[in-house]
Design an enzyme around this catalytic site. Structure first.
Site, mmCIF file in Angstrom:
data_model
loop_
_atom_site.group_PDB
_atom_site.id
_atom_site.type_symbol
_atom_site.label_atom_id
_atom_site.label_comp_id
_atom_site.label_asym_id
_atom_site.label_seq_id
_atom_site.Cartn_x
_atom_site.Cartn_y
_atom_site.Cartn_z
ATOM 1 N N LYS A 130 99.560 17.994 60.506
ATOM 2 C CA LYS A 130 99.261 16.669 59.943
ATOM 3 C C LYS A 130 98.416 15.827 60.915
ATOM 4 C CE LYS A 130 102.553 13.557 59.479
ATOM 5 N NZ LYS A 130 102.026 12.432 60.278
ATOM 6 N N VAL A 147 104.919 20.331 56.901
ATOM 7 C CA VAL A 147 106.040 20.493 55.963
ATOM 8 C C VAL A 147 106.001 19.307 55.003
ATOM 9 C CG1 VAL A 147 108.556 20.664 55.734
ATOM 10 C CG2 VAL A 147 107.403 21.703 57.704
ATOM 11 N N GLY A 202 110.521 11.295 68.224
ATOM 12 C CA GLY A 202 111.834 11.133 67.597
ATOM 13 C C GLY A 202 111.745 10.824 66.116
ATOM 14 N N HIS A 223 109.548 18.511 62.213
ATOM 15 C CA HIS A 223 109.819 18.759 63.643
ATOM 16 C C HIS A 223 110.679 20.010 63.803
ATOM 17 C CE1 HIS A 223 109.257 14.211 63.851
ATOM 18 N NE2 HIS A 223 108.373 14.659 64.708
ATOM 19 N N GLN A 278 94.567 14.812 66.577
ATOM 20 C CA GLN A 278 95.325 14.828 67.836
ATOM 21 C C GLN A 278 95.325 16.241 68.421
ATOM 22 O OE1 GLN A 278 99.238 12.774 68.721
ATOM 23 N NE2 GLN A 278 100.029 14.765 68.133
ATOM 24 N N SER A 310 107.766 10.607 60.342
ATOM 25 C CA SER A 310 108.811 9.662 60.749
ATOM 26 C C SER A 310 108.580 8.310 60.081
ATOM 27 C CB SER A 310 108.792 9.489 62.267
ATOM 28 O OG SER A 310 108.843 10.750 62.881
HETATM 29 O O1 PAF Z 1 102.545 13.481 67.667
HETATM 30 C C1 PAF Z 1 103.374 12.791 68.302
HETATM 31 O O2 PAF Z 1 104.535 12.677 67.947
HETATM 32 C C2 PAF Z 1 102.908 12.069 69.559
HETATM 33 O O3 PAF Z 1 101.589 11.633 69.448
HETATM 34 C C3 PAF Z 1 103.099 12.901 70.838
HETATM 35 C C4 PAF Z 1 102.253 14.162 70.820
HETATM 36 C C5 PAF Z 1 104.561 13.272 71.004
HETATM 37 C C6 PAF Z 1 102.674 12.080 72.068
HETATM 38 O O4 PAF Z 1 103.421 10.909 72.176
#
Ligand code: PAF
Length: 280
Positions: free
Chosen positions: A149, A176, A31, A37, A153, A186
């Site tokens: 970014k 972006v 969020g 996003h 992950q 965020s």
């Molecule tokens: O990158 C994110 O916003 C979070 O790590 C994810 C992939 C939604 C998992 O909570």
């Protein structure tokens, strides 16, 4: 846009859509949505008839309680942005819906989770892997979209998908940036005006470091340049600068050692921790 808070009805809805032959594009988020996003939603929409976004601030991936508590939560605004972006489905569960108890599952990604983010945020990638594997089981997407970014992950989720044979194609979408180069995040919402100005040092130093490496400077001297630059700028503290092989995250001693090296950085602006990266 259809909004689901519970797993059961969402599953039933998506199974029906899949049965009708629709491919599902999935954008998992926590969020506090921003144009980064929305770029993921746009790519998903261009490739799939159905786009699902999830919003869940996942407690198990925060190694710092205060970071979790202060993480911005802006659901009403997010819903509005997703509606305007043409997202089809939003899944925004509460905590007990996703984590019925503290999990027995433990992921170990070897050296992938002990470098960079993993080194400074112990347990973070275990929490990410727990929640992403749950989300993939619930949504069963054909495609999933992540921002560049969070490159580490992305490598870890690619490993998760490969090891557990999830039937999903992953896409990393270019970061972006604001007009002055700051990567959209965020967490930027937590910066004061002064900190927002100081934060520009992150992309500016990364870009300079990249140019130096391209010009033939050694990785060692470029890392020293970055460290010295941050030391001479009070209010912003470098946590790490690494130049790694983007495929396996192994540190490089020379850029010729990898097909696609990537520079990765984390820094604190006041209390706010920001990350960024650039491919060479
Ligand atoms: O990158 C994110 O916003 C979070 O790590 C994810 C992939 C939604 C998992 O909570």
């Amino acid at each position: 846009m259809q909004i689901f808070r519970e797993i059961g009805p969402l599953r039933a809805f998506l199974i029906e859509k899949k049965g009708a032959g629709q491919s599902i594009g999935f954008v998992p988020t926590m969020g506090a949505l921003h144009p980064g996003h929305l770029a993921l939603i746009a790519v998903s929409r261009s490739q799939n008839p159905l786009t699902v976004c999830s919003i869940f601030v996942n407690p198990t991936q925060f190694n710092n309680v205060s970071d979790f508590e202060k993480y911005p939560r802006t659901l009403e605004k997010d819903v509005d942005m997703l509606e305007k972006a043409g997202c089809d489905v939003l899944f925004c569960p509460d905590e007990p819906e996703m984590h019925t108890r503290s999990s027995y599952l433990n992921f170990n990604f070897g050296h992938l989770e002990t470098v960079m983010e993993g080194k400074f945020r112990p347990g973070h990638f275990n929490g990410v892997a727990q929640v992403v594997s749950k989300l993939f089981h619930i949504v069963n997407p054909d495609h999933a979209y992540f921002g560049q970014k969070d490159w580490q992950q992305f490598v870890i989720i690619s490993t998760l998908v490969d090891e557990l044979k999830f039937n999903v194609t992953l896409h990393s979408v270019e970061t972006v940036r604001e007009n002055d180069g700051l990567a959209m995040s965020s967490r930027n919402l937590r910066l004061s005006e002064k900190q927002r100005r100081q934060a520009i040092l992150i992309p500016a130093t990364l870009a300079e470091a990249k140019a130096k490496l391209k010009g033939g400077d050694s990785i060692l001297s470029v890392k020293k340049f970055v460290e010295d630059t941050f030391e001479s700028n009070p209010g912003i503290t470098l946590e790490y600068i690494e130049v790694v092989n983007s495929k396996n995250l192994l540190p490089l001693y020379s850029v010729e050692e990898a097909d696609r090296p990537i520079l990765c950085m984390a820094a604190f602006v006041g209390e706010v921790r920001l990350i960024d990266n650039m491919f060479l």
